[in-house]
Design an enzyme around this catalytic site. Structure first.
Site, PDB file in Angstrom:
ATOM      1  N   ASP A  34       0.830  -1.214   0.000  1.00  0.00           N
ATOM      2  CA  ASP A  34       0.000   0.000   0.000  1.00  0.00           C
ATOM      3  C   ASP A  34       0.862   1.262   0.000  1.00  0.00           C
ATOM      4  OD1 ASP A  34       1.070  -0.097   2.494  1.00  0.00           O
ATOM      5  OD2 ASP A  34      -0.811   0.079   3.594  1.00  0.00           O
ATOM      6  N   ARG A  93      12.186  25.797  -3.345  1.00  0.00           N
ATOM      7  CA  ARG A  93      11.691  26.915  -4.168  1.00  0.00           C
ATOM      8  C   ARG A  93      10.365  27.472  -3.643  1.00  0.00           C
ATOM      9  NH1 ARG A  93      11.558  25.169 -10.087  1.00  0.00           N
ATOM     10  NH2 ARG A  93      10.531  23.367  -9.155  1.00  0.00           N
ATOM     11  N   GLN A  94       9.720  26.714  -2.763  1.00  0.00           N
ATOM     12  CA  GLN A  94       8.500  27.244  -2.122  1.00  0.00           C
ATOM     13  C   GLN A  94       8.902  27.881  -0.791  1.00  0.00           C
ATOM     14  OE1 GLN A  94       5.048  24.657  -2.103  1.00  0.00           O
ATOM     15  NE2 GLN A  94       5.815  23.500  -3.838  1.00  0.00           N
ATOM     16  N   HIS A 127      17.704  27.236  -2.492  1.00  0.00           N
ATOM     17  CA  HIS A 127      17.221  28.151  -3.524  1.00  0.00           C
ATOM     18  C   HIS A 127      17.540  29.596  -3.136  1.00  0.00           C
ATOM     19  CE1 HIS A 127      14.717  30.065  -6.416  1.00  0.00           C
ATOM     20  NE2 HIS A 127      13.863  30.492  -5.514  1.00  0.00           N
ATOM     21  N   LYS A 197      13.152  37.660 -15.690  1.00  0.00           N
ATOM     22  CA  LYS A 197      12.134  36.700 -16.119  1.00  0.00           C
ATOM     23  C   LYS A 197      10.877  36.927 -15.299  1.00  0.00           C
ATOM     24  CE  LYS A 197      12.221  32.709 -13.463  1.00  0.00           C
ATOM     25  NZ  LYS A 197      12.679  31.411 -12.990  1.00  0.00           N
ATOM     26  N   ARG A 199       7.694  34.695 -13.936  1.00  0.00           N
ATOM     27  CA  ARG A 199       7.090  33.374 -13.906  1.00  0.00           C
ATOM     28  C   ARG A 199       5.574  33.513 -13.965  1.00  0.00           C
ATOM     29  NH1 ARG A 199       8.536  28.346 -13.147  1.00  0.00           N
ATOM     30  NH2 ARG A 199      10.703  28.706 -12.617  1.00  0.00           N
ATOM     31  N   ASP A 226      23.044  28.530 -11.887  1.00  0.00           N
ATOM     32  CA  ASP A 226      21.721  28.540 -11.256  1.00  0.00           C
ATOM     33  C   ASP A 226      21.716  27.491 -10.152  1.00  0.00           C
ATOM     34  OD1 ASP A 226      19.184  29.443 -10.754  1.00  0.00           O
ATOM     35  OD2 ASP A 226      18.326  28.852 -12.676  1.00  0.00           O
ATOM     36  N   THR A 234      13.885  28.143 -17.356  1.00  0.00           N
ATOM     37  CA  THR A 234      14.592  29.354 -16.900  1.00  0.00           C
ATOM     38  C   THR A 234      15.939  29.517 -17.604  1.00  0.00           C
ATOM     39  OG1 THR A 234      13.527  29.173 -14.747  1.00  0.00           O
ATOM     40  CG2 THR A 234      15.520  30.521 -14.847  1.00  0.00           C
TER      41      THR A 234
END
Ligand code: R5P
Length: 309
Positions: A34, A93-94, A127, A197, A199, A226, A234
């Protein structure tokens, strides 16, 4: 000290354990049908300092859960101190709310890490440095930029400091400016070029070019550092913009290769000449392509771990 590792990047884990000269502890992981998992520590870890190695890369939620369960099992087996080595910190990145109603997931992960009982964390290239502020445990935040800069300079068969009339270092977005300045320092350049840039926050993996600012790149070899490549959008947008401005070659130097379906093909078929990444994330064979060079962070991590003893 004893070394344990989750299943996300076994190759790098074993290289690091060997270079740091730390024996690997015995553990089995049962995977139920499971999809639940159950690690079991088989070595005696009582009063020992433990390294737990796990890159929290795709599948990110599974990698994280595996790490947390291994740490819990170690705590319950009376380990003295647990240092997590997380070469790639998923959800980095969050690190802020881009839109109202969103979580700050990088902060949530830091809370899990501390609550589960990890005493110290070693990681590579967040990040943004701001994420370091989410932690109150000791944190070793390493950078792979010097290793990548060396690899690029060797590939170009030149020596730092690079000649500013021949070379330019490009930030692929506004958020990468500090990182790009550091990379530029490592190759001996004082100026950088910034590709702005935007997003599209309503759509996944979609970016638009705004403008390029900084010195002229005409006739120069452009290097784009990067933190991570995911879709490749990007860095490839930035590469196209720079080539349109007259750059003659583009080299990418990126710490984490968190490639999704199609990224490798896009990078190989692009006008970019060479792609340097590190092995913080283990790449399956199908994601390896001729333009790609993978530089190892094993010595960087092992040297850091040796200082923990
Ligand atoms: C952006 O802020 C990051 O530093 C990366 O440039 C980006 O997240 C990479 O994602 P992708 O390859 O999908 O553009």
């Amino acid at each position: 000290m004893l070394f344990f590792y989750g299943s996300s990047n076994e190759k790098l884990a074993l290289e690091v354990a060997q270079k740091a000269n730390i024996p690997v502890g015995k553990m089995e992981i049962t995977r139920f049908d499971d999809s639940e998992i159950k690690p079991r520590i088989l070595s005696n870890v009582r009063d020992q300092n433990i390294i737990v190695f796990q890159s929290t890369s795709n599948p990110v939620n599974e990698s994280l859960m595996e790490l947390f369960l291994i740490v819990d099992a170690l705590k319950r087996s009376s380990a003295a101190k647990i240092t997590a080595v997380i070469p790639y910190y998923g959800y980095a990145r969050q690190n802020q709310q881009h839109l109202p109603g969103e979580p700050v997931s990088a902060h949530v992960i830091s809370k899990f890490i501390e609550t589960i009982g990890i005493d110290e964390l070693t990681t590579v290239e967040f990040h943004e440095d701001q994420i370091t502020g989410f932690f109150s445990i000791p944190l070793n935040h390493l950078s792979a930029l010097p290793i990548l800069a060396n690899a690029v300079v060797n590939y170009l068969k030149v020596k730092a400091p690079l000649d500013p009339s021949q070379f330019a270092v490009i930030s692929p977005d506004q958020g990468g400016v500090e990182r790009t300045r550091l990379f530029a320092q490592h190759v001996g350049l004082s100026q950088i070029v910034v590709v702005e840039k935007k997003r599209n926050l309503e759509q996944k993996h979609v970016t638009e070019l705004v403008q390029v600012s900084g010195e002229s790149v005409k006739g120069k070899t452009a290097i784009i550092p990067d933190d991570v490549i995911v879709s490749g959008g990007t860095v490839l947008h930035a590469a196209d913009a720079i080539l349109k401005q007259g750059a003659k070659r583009v080299i990418l130097a990126v710490t984490h290769a968190d490639f999704i379906k199609g990224s490798s093909e896009k990078l190989q078929n692009s006008k970019v000449e060479k792609v340097f990444v590190t092995d913080t994330i283990e790449l399956p064979d199908e994601n390896i392509f001729p333009k790609l060079s993978v530089i190892s962070v094993s010595s960087l991590l092992a040297d850091c771990i040796k200082k923990l003893e």
